[in-house]
Design an enzyme around this catalytic site. Structure first.
Site, PDB file in Angstrom:
ATOM      1  N   ASP A 216       0.830  -1.215   0.000  1.00 33.99           N
ATOM      2  CA  ASP A 216       0.000   0.000   0.000  1.00 33.99           C
ATOM      3  C   ASP A 216       0.856   1.254   0.000  1.00 33.99           C
ATOM      4  O   ASP A 216       0.324   2.358   0.103  1.00 33.99           O
ATOM      5  CB  ASP A 216      -0.903   0.017   1.250  1.00 33.99           C
ATOM      6  CG  ASP A 216      -1.994  -1.037   1.178  1.00 33.99           C
ATOM      7  OD1 ASP A 216      -2.127  -1.699   0.125  1.00 33.99           O
ATOM      8  OD2 ASP A 216      -2.716  -1.200   2.183  1.00 33.99           O
ATOM      9  N   THR A 217       2.161   1.060  -0.063  1.00 31.80           N
ATOM     10  CA  THR A 217       3.057   2.211   0.052  1.00 31.80           C
ATOM     11  C   THR A 217       4.016   2.224  -1.126  1.00 31.80           C
ATOM     12  O   THR A 217       3.581   2.362  -2.261  1.00 31.80           O
ATOM     13  CB  THR A 217       3.797   2.154   1.406  1.00 31.80           C
ATOM     14  OG1 THR A 217       4.358   0.847   1.580  1.00 31.80           O
ATOM     15  CG2 THR A 217       2.849   2.463   2.561  1.00 31.80           C
TER      16      THR A 217
END
Ligand code: NAG
Ligand code: NAG
Ligand code: NAG
Ligand code: NAG
Ligand code: NAG
Ligand code: NAG
Length: 408
Positions: A216-217
């Site tokens: 998610d990063t």
């Protein structure tokens, strides 16, 4: 007499069935209740390996090779280890890659949805236990040992955190049906406890959470997390005791290009002369199983683990031959960017599980390893199609095994 026997059988069935499906609830209250009674185990063993005594596998997420090696923290890890520059994932998306890394196939899967692999399909965990080698999974922020739910979000900010799709052991019902195996599928809090207590297992699979692993990063976050986690361990004798660490990714980010990913071997089991070097032999996620098999003289699963290359720094000590891809389709034309069909495919196709190659066909020319006797016993005489050979070359969605072509 008869009724006593029957109730004992009924009880055994009841316990197994309950264990496979009892811990999927994701509501906070249900998780807290289950956590209060969850069983955690940290078995230890000390089985000498030919090239290492401990294998720690760390998976990060969705990063193309060039991006990964361009990250300063991953580059730092690479400088202190061996870079595997020709390591490929086996398909997209995430989950089938994780499944493959412990079970020797992804059984046609092309999705990240809730999955249970049937109980009679074995994993590397069966092979390790057969030789008395302790194992564990460490899944960051898994709410309690043996949790079987699809996901558990961060309770403070609602963000993605732990996900089942990145937890290969729990997805196989051969593990999920046994409470003492669920008890070895733990979180990173327990990793730190096991480290402190000297109860780390000899084989472990480590999955950072959805922030830490880059999902998610970004690779910057994943690289920072990995170096922060690993650097102190490199000089910690409770972890580093003839230990080999593999840092890799599940898959490449860009689907239209080859699914090549960065992989690095590091640890005190890496010979000093090899530190900082690059190994350009072809590897894939099945090499993770093959390397453990070669190191500890394990049996095999009789699937794609049999023909996979053993990492060469290990093969140097086990006598395994590291082969070059020589299929009629060149490696440069293999994208590994889609799945052949199979029982776990949601788009249809052949729903039959392929059977392991219980005859060890072709394997004896490569190594002395044979299929686990329990697997042979379970599958011998079964009419399931068998598409596993001892070849290095594996199929992908564009080059499927016979009978398992993807439906469009
Ligand atoms: C990790 O698992 C243990 C054992 O089940 C549990 O007590 C603990 O709360 C979990 N930690 C986190 C961060 O969820
Ligand atoms: C993921 O783990 C990191 C530490 O490794 C932590 O800071 C973070 O809060 C965790 N969860 C989420 C959703 O970021
Ligand atoms: C390292 O491994 C050896 C066996 O190979 C064992 O005797 C020793 O206790 C281990 N050291 C630590 C610190 O765990
Ligand atoms: C896989 O890559 C090939 C070659 O770039 C491309 O033609 C194909 O569409 C890709 N498949 C997927 C599912 O992206
Ligand atoms: C394994 O389980 C599947 C699904 O239940 C079944 O189709 C298959 O025949 C079983 N194989 C063996 C060897 O029992
Ligand atoms: C083979 C390989 O590494 N494939 C690609 C993965 O993604 C990066 C970035 O898009 C490409 O540069 C790689 O070639």
């Amino acid at each position: 007499m008869r009724s006593v026997i029957l109730s004992a059988v009924a009880l055994a069935v009841h316990v197994a069935a309950q264990a496979e499906n009892s811990y999927t609830a994701t509501a906070t209250s249900a998780v807290e209740a289950a956590r209060a009674t969850a069983k955690t185990l940290s078995p230890v063993s000390n089985v000498k390996g030919k090239a290492f005594d401990r294998l720690a596998i760390i998976w990060l997420e969705n990063t193309d090779y060039d991006m990964a090696i361009g990250d300063p923290n991953l580059a730092w890890i690479a400088k202190h280890g061996v870079t595997l520059s020709n390591y490929h994932a086996v398909t997209h998306p995430s989950q089938p890659n994780y499944i493959a890394a412990v079970g020797g196939d992804y059984f046609g899967m092309q999705h990240d949805d809730f999955t249970q692999v049937v109980k009679n399909v074995s994993t590397v965990i069966d092979l390790l236990e057969d030789k008395g080698i302790s194992w564990g999974h460490y899944q960051e922020d898994m709410p309690y040992s043996g949790f079987e739910g699809q996901a558990y979000v961060n309770q403070k900010n609602g963000k993605n955190d732990y996900v089942r799709k990145h937890n290969p052991a729990v997805t196989y019902n051969s593990n999920a049906g046994l409470i003492d195996r669920l008890a070895c599928i733990k979180n990173l809090t327990v990793f730190n406890q096991d480290l402190a207590a000297g109860t780390l297992p000899q084989w472990m699979f480590i999955t950072p959470n959805m922030t830490s692993d880059g999902h998610d990063t970004s690779v910057t976050v994943a690289g920072t997390w990995t170096r922060t986690f690993l650097e102190p361990l490199l000089s910690d004798p409770r972890f580093m005791n003839n230990t080999l660490v593999l840092v890799t990714f599940d898959e490449n980010e860009t689907y239209s290009i080859q699914n090549r990913i960065l992989a690095i071997l590091i640890g005190d089991a890496v010979p000093a002369a090899l530190v900082g070097t690059t190994d350009d032999a072809y590897y894939n996620h099945y090499s993770e199983i093959a390397t453990a098999e070669a190191n500890w003289d394990l049996h095999t699963l009789g699937r794609f683990d049999v023909g996979a290359n053993v990492f060469s720094l290990v093969a140097d000590k086990t006598g395994d031959d590291v082969r070059a891809w020589s299929g009629s389709v060149g490696l440069n034309r293999m994208y590994f960017n889609s799945s052949y069909a199979g029982p776990l495919n949601e788009k249809g196709g052949n729903k039959r599980y392929a059977g392991p190659n219980v005859d060890d066909a072709g394997a004896s020319a490569l190594h002395d390893r044979t299929v686990l006797p329990a697997i042979k016993k379970a599958w011998a005489g079964n009419s399931a199609p068998v598409y596993y050979t001892a070849d290095l070359e594996i199929p992908d969605g564009q080059h499927p095994p016979s009978g398992y072509a993807p439906s469009s």
